[in-house]
Design an enzyme around this catalytic site. Structure first.
Site, PDB file in Angstrom:
ATOM      1  N   SER A 121      -0.953   1.631  -0.013  1.00 55.40           N
ATOM      2  CA  SER A 121      -1.645   2.448  -1.146  1.00 55.40           C
ATOM      3  C   SER A 121      -1.540   3.708  -0.736  1.00 55.40           C
ATOM      4  CB  SER A 121      -2.966   1.890  -1.031  1.00 55.40           C
ATOM      5  OG  SER A 121      -3.881   2.211  -0.057  1.00 55.40           O
ATOM      6  N   GLY A 122      -1.370   4.708  -2.101  1.00 51.27           N
ATOM      7  CA  GLY A 122      -1.164   6.181  -2.010  1.00 51.27           C
ATOM      8  C   GLY A 122      -1.938   6.792  -3.166  1.00 51.27           C
ATOM      9  N   TYR A 123      -1.816   7.996  -3.424  1.00 53.75           N
ATOM     10  CA  TYR A 123      -2.267   8.594  -4.297  1.00 53.75           C
ATOM     11  C   TYR A 123      -1.987   7.933  -5.786  1.00 53.75           C
ATOM     12  CZ  TYR A 123      -3.658  12.647  -1.248  1.00 53.75           C
ATOM     13  OH  TYR A 123      -3.838  13.436  -0.355  1.00 53.75           O
TER      14      TYR A 123
ATOM     15  N   LYS B 121       0.294   4.855  -6.294  1.00 52.71           N
ATOM     16  CA  LYS B 121       0.751   3.515  -6.295  1.00 52.71           C
ATOM     17  C   LYS B 121       0.151   2.603  -5.349  1.00 52.71           C
ATOM     18  CE  LYS B 121       4.819   5.385  -5.689  1.00 52.71           C
ATOM     19  NZ  LYS B 121       6.280   5.619  -5.543  1.00 52.71           N
TER      20      LYS B 121
ATOM     21  N   LYS C  79       5.003  -3.176  -6.870  1.00 49.49           N
ATOM     22  CA  LYS C  79       4.447  -1.750  -7.116  1.00 49.49           C
ATOM     23  C   LYS C  79       3.844  -1.582  -8.428  1.00 49.49           C
ATOM     24  CE  LYS C  79       7.273   1.046  -4.240  1.00 49.49           C
ATOM     25  NZ  LYS C  79       7.986   2.399  -4.279  1.00 49.49           N
TER      26      LYS C  79
ATOM     27  N   ASP D  26      10.079  13.970  -0.608  1.00 48.68           N
ATOM     28  CA  ASP D  26       9.065  13.478   0.119  1.00 48.68           C
ATOM     29  C   ASP D  26       9.542  12.457   1.315  1.00 48.68           C
ATOM     30  OD1 ASP D  26       6.502  12.759   1.587  1.00 48.68           O
ATOM     31  OD2 ASP D  26       6.063  11.372  -0.134  1.00 48.68           O
TER      32      ASP D  26
END
Length: 499
Positions: free
Chosen positions: A141-143, A145, A161, A276
């Site tokens: 998990s990220g900012y 997705k 996703k 990134d």
């Protein structure tokens, strides 16, 4: 007495008049207060409506900006013969300023992504494929997705996703714009961009897009703003585990990465930079490295007027590239990718325990990429040269043929009751299992290990086609095994004592 009565009547009349005045004043005050309350309420509603309109306008502006990022990716891709295959980056971006370019956009793809899912091929997946799926685990998990491993109704594992409803991007958007549905649409633009990129940048080292669903992630579809991307299932790249792996496996990761960067340098979209660039953006599928996060990939070329405008800045190094005659930084995207590969992958994975015959070749790669002296074509050529030598065993030509004469070979046999010893790095945690090109190389390794008395070659092979050899101190007896060969050191006769 009559005078007293008149006085009383006068006092009562005065009191009535005063009371009437007070009541009138009270009613007037209440009316004025009510009018002020009404004016305040109307002003508050007007202010709220104005703020809402302002926030909505700002959100729409952000949505349009995200759409502009995707527009260049929707341009048709043609080769020199007019077939839909490849369009040079310079021509692609000149079309963006063309008044007729809007009619050239692939809106069928955009409508498919935005409003629903369509099976372009028989093996593509859509919303129906997600009915009765079973969630297994959250992979990351990220900012923006959330990545979830699920098993489909038929048992096939895939990765989904979707927008991280509890993520920082979603939370900040709702705080700023007060519109959860609009924010979901805004945040989902990264997923939409990724779908387009996955369709445009198909390569063995890019994760395979299996399909998508524009709607509810449980396969019911139709909920505006929700987008779910369906990908092949991979394992997150574990750098610590990889550092403990045999050099051959570490080399494979670096080789796969270089092959990917070579493709990105001349992709159908032009030269693509991974903005990134981190190990967490990659997974492995059956041992093969695959890029799984493309939402921060960019095919935009940096414009310039002089060389100083083309500076690549890294934490400990800066590089200045030439500004070309057409006003763009020459090879900036490609060089950015190469140096990031050097600092995040090559530095940790390539030099350590490289085979002695390859040390000078690995050092050359480290120097040329660390100083950006080589382009991606030269870097790929250097890696493929090492692979050729490693698979063919040409680097072992200096091994004397007599080295194998110190061993007795028993074909069609295996061993039982083994006394194992450990070596590092090994393909087995319980013993010493290494890859070899031939029995001669295995004999060389056994002679270099003080504990080694014998080794076995089986039919098992690595990704390069090299053999897996098991080394041991001793064994109790031989057993029939049609796929194996056992090599045992010959006993040396005792040295004659001097007379």
């Amino acid at each position: 007495m009559p005078e007293m009565g008149n006085s009383l009547r006068a006092a009562a009349l005065l009191a009535f008049v005063v009371l009437s005045i007070l009541v009138s004043l009270l009613i007037s005050s209440v009316q004025q207060f009510g009018a002020r309350i009404s004016d305040f309420s109307n002003a508050t509603v007007a202010a709220d409506e104005k703020e809402f309109a302002s926030l909505r306008g700002a959100l729409i502006y952000q949505l349009n900006e995200r759409r502009k990022e995707i527009i260049p990716l929707l341009l048709p891709v043609y080769d020199d013969d007019g077939d839909e295959n490849g369009l040079p980056g310079e021509r692609r971006y000149s079309l963006l300023n063309d008044p007729i370019q809007d009619s050239m956009l692939d809106y069928s793809l955009w409508n498919e992504i935005t409003h629903g899912s369509r099976k372009a091929h028989m093996d593509d997946m859509d919303c129906d494929s997600l009915v009765d799926m079973q969630a297994v685990e959250i992979l990351g998990s990220g900012y923006t997705k959330l990545v979830v491993k699920v098993n489909l109704a038929g048992g096939q594992p895939v990765a989904l996703k979707l927008v991280n409803e509890q993520g920082i991007d979603m939370g900040k958007c709702v705080e700023d714009f007060k519109d959860p549905r609009g924010c979901r649409e805004l945040v989902s633009y990264k997923l939409k961009k990724e779908i387009v990129l996955l369709q445009r940048l198909q390569h063995p080292n890019v994760i395979k897009l299996k399909g998508h669903c524009a709607g509810n992630a449980r396969g019911r579809g139709g909920e505006e703003g929700r987008v779910t991307v369906i990908l092949e299932q991979g394992n997150p790249l574990q750098m610590i585990q990889l550092l403990q792996s045999p050099w051959e496996d570490r080399f494979r990761v670096c080789l796969d990465l270089v092959r990917l960067l070579h493709f990105l340098s001349q992709s159908p979209l032009g030269s693509v930079a991974l903005l990134d660039f981190q190990p967490r953006q990659f997974v492995t599928v059956a041992g093969e490295l695959k890029l799984t996060d493309l939402d921060d990939a960019s095919a935009k070329e940096t414009s310039c007027r002089r060389d100083e405008d083309c500076t690549l800045q890294f934490p400990h190094r800066n590089f200045t590239l030439p500004c070309s005659s057409r006003g763009v930084c020459e090879g900036l995207n490609e060089k950015r990718n190469i140096y990031n590969a050097y600092r995040y992958f090559f530095t940790y994975l390539l030099p350590h325990q490289a085979p002695p015959g390859f040390t000078h070749l690995v050092d050359h790669i480290m120097n040329s990429t660390g100083e950006l002296k080589a382009d991606i074509n030269q870097t790929l050529e250097a890696f493929e040269h090492i692979l050729l030598l490693y698979k063919s065993g040409l680097h072992l030509d200096n091994l004397p043929p007599s080295i194998i004469r110190d061993f007795t070979v028993m074909r069609g046999m295996g061993t039982s009751g083994n006394a194992e010893y450990r070596c590092w790095p090994s393909y087995s945690q319980e013993g010493c299992v290494l890859s070899v090109h031939s029995a001669r190389e295995a004999a060389l390794i056994c002679n270099s290990h003080s504990q080694c008395n014998s080794f076995t070659l089986t039919g098992r092979k690595t990704w390069t086609g090299r053999l897996l050899a098991s080394f041991r101190s001793s064994f109790s007896h031989l057993v029939p095994d049609g796929t194996s060969e056992v090599y045992v050191k010959k006993s040396k006769p005792p040295e004659a004592s001097p007379a």
